[in-house]
Design a protein around this motif. Structure first.
Motif: not given
Length: 103
Positions: A92-103
């Motif tokens: 989930r942490l990895v997913d959130e980091v990647l989601r953060y950079v895509q916003e």
């Protein structure tokens, strides 16, 4: 001294140190790429080196940092060593980091 995260929430110095260690562990492009690859399941260092691409020695170095940061785990299967994400919270942490950079 504990830090606060909003009204009434106390975060211990030990918890803050663990969070900083995890973020330092991820704070290199190849390490984050390894975590993304491990999101799909466990694999060997040689498969990671082929996928990144990076020298196997460099991959081993990155895996050591990720182990020390408690982001990955390893297990032996005969002569092979397999690496995987430590747990679902790490995924989930990895997913959130990647989601953060895509916003």
């Amino acid at each position: 001294m504990p830090s606060t995260d909003g009204p009434g929430v106390v975060i211990s110095a030990a918890a803050l140190a663990k969070a900083a260690d995890a973020l330092r562990g991820m704070a290199y492009e190849h390490r984050l790429q390894i975590l993304v690859i491990l999101r799909a399941g466990e694999t060997t260092p040689s498969m990671l080196a082929a996928a990144i691409p990076a020298h196997p020695t460099a991959v081993s170095h990155h895996l050591r940092h990720l182990l020390d940061s408690r982001l990955v785990q390893r297990r032996r299967q005969g002569r092979r060593t397999l690496y995987s994400l430590r747990d679902e919270a790490t995924a989930r942490l990895v997913d959130e980091v990647l989601r953060y950079v895509q916003e």
